[in-house]
Structures are given as C-alpha cells and as structure tokens.
Design a protein around this motif. Structure first.
Motif, PDB file in Angstrom:
ATOM      1  N   ARG A 139    -133.878 -12.758 -46.587  1.00  0.00           N
ATOM      2  CA  ARG A 139    -133.905 -11.393 -47.113  1.00  0.00           C
ATOM      3  C   ARG A 139    -133.990 -11.376 -48.641  1.00  0.00           C
ATOM      4  N   ILE A 140    -133.264 -12.270 -49.303  1.00  0.00           N
ATOM      5  CA  ILE A 140    -133.261 -12.283 -50.762  1.00  0.00           C
ATOM      6  C   ILE A 140    -134.659 -12.626 -51.284  1.00  0.00           C
ATOM      7  N   LYS A 141    -135.336 -13.581 -50.630  1.00  0.00           N
ATOM      8  CA  LYS A 141    -136.694 -13.930 -51.049  1.00  0.00           C
ATOM      9  C   LYS A 141    -137.626 -12.728 -50.874  1.00  0.00           C
ATOM     10  N   HIS A 142    -137.484 -12.036 -49.757  1.00  0.00           N
ATOM     11  CA  HIS A 142    -138.325 -10.865 -49.516  1.00  0.00           C
ATOM     12  C   HIS A 142    -138.100  -9.798 -50.591  1.00  0.00           C
ATOM     13  N   LEU A 143    -136.839  -9.556 -50.921  1.00  0.00           N
ATOM     14  CA  LEU A 143    -136.543  -8.553 -51.951  1.00  0.00           C
ATOM     15  C   LEU A 143    -137.045  -8.997 -53.322  1.00  0.00           C
TER      16      LEU A 143
END
Length: 100
Positions: A33-37
């Motif tokens: 999720r952090i990479k996507h954000l």
C-alpha cells in the motif's frame, strides 16, 4: 531566438524534480500500500508539472503542499513501522486454518 529551456518556468522544473524523486523512491520500495501511495504522489507531482508548463497559478501551490504532506506522512509511517506489511488478513477467525 531563445532556447526552449530558457523559457521554462521555475515551477515546471521544481515539479519535475519532485516527480522524479517521488517515482524513484517508489521504485525502490517493496510491494504494498505504501508503494502504491508513493506512486500516487509521483503522479500528482507529474500532473502539477504538466499544468505548470501552461501557466502557473495559486491552486497548484495548494495541491503541491497537500502532496508534500501526504509524502511526509508516508515517510513517517514507513520509518515507524507502525503498519507492517502482512499480505491478506483472514476474513474471520479460524479461516486461515481452513485454507491449510
């Protein structure tokens, strides 16, 4: 006749640098999720860069500050390790035992 780089605005150059840095940072991250954000933040900077190429305005600064705040929050969350990447969570207690 002036070269193309002579007439570029400072806002375009700054937004381009921020977009490049944010996307490179996202490429170095593991999946999740952090990479996507972080990729979303890079896309925001890229859109601001495209808008600044036409004409800078004050709304871009507000969007830029919001993107910076989001990126800072992502950095804090990633450094604290407050939300570990665990993959999929079980839908109900005991569901993971059924799948084995």
């Amino acid at each position: 006749m002036p070269a193309f780089t002579d007439i570029m605005s400072d806002a375009f150059d700054y937004f381009r640098a921020y977009a490049l840095r944010a996307l490179c940072k996202a490429r170095a991250m593991p999946r999740g999720r952090i990479k996507h954000l972080q990729l979303v933040v890079g896309r925001i900077y890229n859109l601001l860069k495209k808008e600044a190429a036409y004409a800078p305005n004050t709304q871009q600064l507000q969007d830029f500050r919001a993107a910076q705040q989001l990126e800072a929050a992502l950095d804090r969350r990633r450094d604290d390790g407050s939300a570990p990447e665990r993959g999929f969570a079980a839908a109900r207690p005991g569901a993971e035992r059924e799948a084995r």
